[in-house]
Design an enzyme around this catalytic site. Structure first.
Site, PDB file in Angstrom:
ATOM      1  N   SER B 149       0.905  -1.278   0.103  1.00  0.00           N
ATOM      2  CA  SER B 149       0.193  -0.035   0.184  1.00  0.00           C
ATOM      3  C   SER B 149       0.841   1.639  -0.174  1.00  0.00           C
ATOM      4  O   SER B 149       1.757   1.594  -1.023  1.00  0.00           O
ATOM      5  CB  SER B 149      -0.712  -0.268   1.673  1.00  0.00           C
ATOM      6  N   ASP B 225      -9.792  -5.578  -3.296  1.00  0.00           N
ATOM      7  CA  ASP B 225      -9.137  -4.699  -2.631  1.00  0.00           C
ATOM      8  C   ASP B 225     -10.268  -2.979  -1.806  1.00  0.00           C
ATOM      9  O   ASP B 225     -10.453  -2.820  -3.575  1.00  0.00           O
ATOM     10  CB  ASP B 225      -7.727  -4.050  -2.820  1.00  0.00           C
ATOM     11  N   HIS B 258      -7.060  -5.916   1.101  1.00  0.00           N
ATOM     12  CA  HIS B 258      -6.292  -5.292   1.731  1.00  0.00           C
ATOM     13  C   HIS B 258      -5.523  -6.102   2.816  1.00  0.00           C
ATOM     14  O   HIS B 258      -4.369  -4.797   3.510  1.00  0.00           O
ATOM     15  CB  HIS B 258      -6.323  -3.663   1.156  1.00  0.00           C
TER      16      HIS B 258
END
EC number: 3.1.2.12
Lengths: 280, 280
Positions: B149, B225, B258
């Site tokens: 991320s 995600d 995620h």
């Protein structure tokens, strides 16, 4: 009974789920995690391993730190991680970390104030398996049990008391002789009262001598575990297994402590060990 | 510079350590975790992978939830997980999770109140490698970088800006185009000011077009995600790599979110991928 799905995340080709349900055994809501490998998602009956956690833990510790999902996916094994006690505002508790909520010791308490809710043996060995068989593709004759520390105590004692349900058992740094260690003496006297005769039904060393075990047993223990000499003393169980003629493999792992770094290092071995025996 | 060892636990035949040290880059104490495989404990120079974490994280998230230690031990790879920002009472912060402490974005801030301490590019790409080379058996020409991320953004941008240091790069669900997504626009305007020309030095899509990359790149991205469409949009980096002639393998992983369940599913793949390239 209904299961509420709290969360679900794809992992290793399967799904890591968390469920909540009302428990008739504990009279509280209970949560557990369930890793379902791809085979289970396709509805195939899968061998299943129940992992019991140690003091202060919930389903979350091993589920996020255990790193077992890869091997569970490889073996096609469902892995269930229950909570360690009933919890909530109406449930008795103690300020110490080793009694009350988070410290159920996998037995049915008979003493006040614990008896109404602290019924973890009934929960783990009756209600939960029944619920799993009703709702997930659990292969009913292929359920094993393992656990860490207090959960290792739970795995060993519940397996020996319910051998028709739990076909295989292993443990990580288990409390094998709670009748004679500080954690055990404190918990057993609180939950069961001071009559030590009652404690023998919840002591792996006593149970293996009185009931034996149908298979072999695998235990991993770190040599640098800070609880080794005072609380754990796996050699007492080694001796009891010898007397009972039960084949125990006790692996002393040099330099390992009591943490999830220790558990995760060897947990995949245990999954493979259970899967071989449950499906062999 | 001295390193203080905060903790060390045996894991997978190696050691999972946590260090603290005074950082001249950030002017604060900084912590990082270091997994040392058995080879490193014996003093052999090892290829090394730096893992940069995402918003809100410290070294702890991937270290306890990433499950990478088994593969690191198998590959003989040192794995370093730094913190995501400077921290402490004298350090600027913001109430939001995506700015300030826990959200350093791996750049050197030029704007008030961030500029004095928020110097994560200098920390990750200069001070930390120098410190590692002085104190651990890091093979100096075999250092790779990856991240998740915001940490994927850090890995991609720092690799392209410091290709002599970071020989390999991969990422998990990276922020590839912070100049055009809400997380990035907020952070870059706060840390660098509103002149968007300055942002291009911290944007992987812009950097791959201006600087290219010496090798191939691996990215895993979950299709489920929740940040995919608004914040991540890896297809923008895919297009930029095509224009730049940089071979990118972008693996869209069906159904993955995620979380660290996603990261841990594919992190071992990335370790193996880096180890092959760093030692090949």
């Amino acid at each position: 009974m209904t299961l509420d799905l709290i969360s679900s995340a794809r992992a290793f080709g399967g799904e890591q789920r968390v469920y909540r349900h009302a428990s008739s055994a504990t009279g509280t809501p209970m949560e557990f995690s369930a890793f379902l490998p791809g085979q289970a998602l396709r509805g195939e009956a899968c061998p299943t391993l129940v992992y019991l956690s140690g003091l202060t833990c919930t389903w979350e510790n091993v589920t996020t730190k255990g790193g077992y999902q890869r091997m569970a996916a490889d073996c096609g094994l469902i892995v269930i991680a229950p909570d360690t006690s009933p919890r909530g505002e109406g449930v008795a508790d103690d300020a110490a970390y080793d009694l009350g909520q988070g410290a159920g010791f996998y037995l049915d308490a008979t003493e006040k104030p614990w008896a109404p809710h602290f019924r973890m043996e009934s929960y783990i060995a009756e209600e939960l398996p029944s619920l799993l068989l009703d709702t997930l593709p659990v292969w009913d004759t292929a359920i094993g049990i393992t656990g860490h520390s207090m959960g290792g105590h739970g795995a060993l004692t519940l397996a020996m008391k319910h051998p028709e349900l739990f076909r295989t058992v292993s443990a990580f740094a288990p409390i094998v002789n709670p009748s004679t260690c500080p954690w055990g003496e404190k918990a057993l006297s609180a939950y069961l009262g001071t009559d030590r005769a009652a404690w023998r039904h919840h002591d792996a060393c006593a149970l293996v001598e009185s009931r034996g075990w149908q298979g072999d047993i695998l235990i991993d223990q770190g040599s640098a575990d800070g609880f080794l000499d005072e609380q754990l003393r796996p050699w007492a169980f080694d001796e009891a297994c010898r007397k009972a003629g039960v084949p125990l493999t006790l692996r002393m792992q040099g330099g390992y402590d009591h943490s999830y770094y220790f558990v995760s290092t060897f947990l995949a071995d245990h999954l493979e060990w259970h899967a071989e025996r449950l499906t062999g």
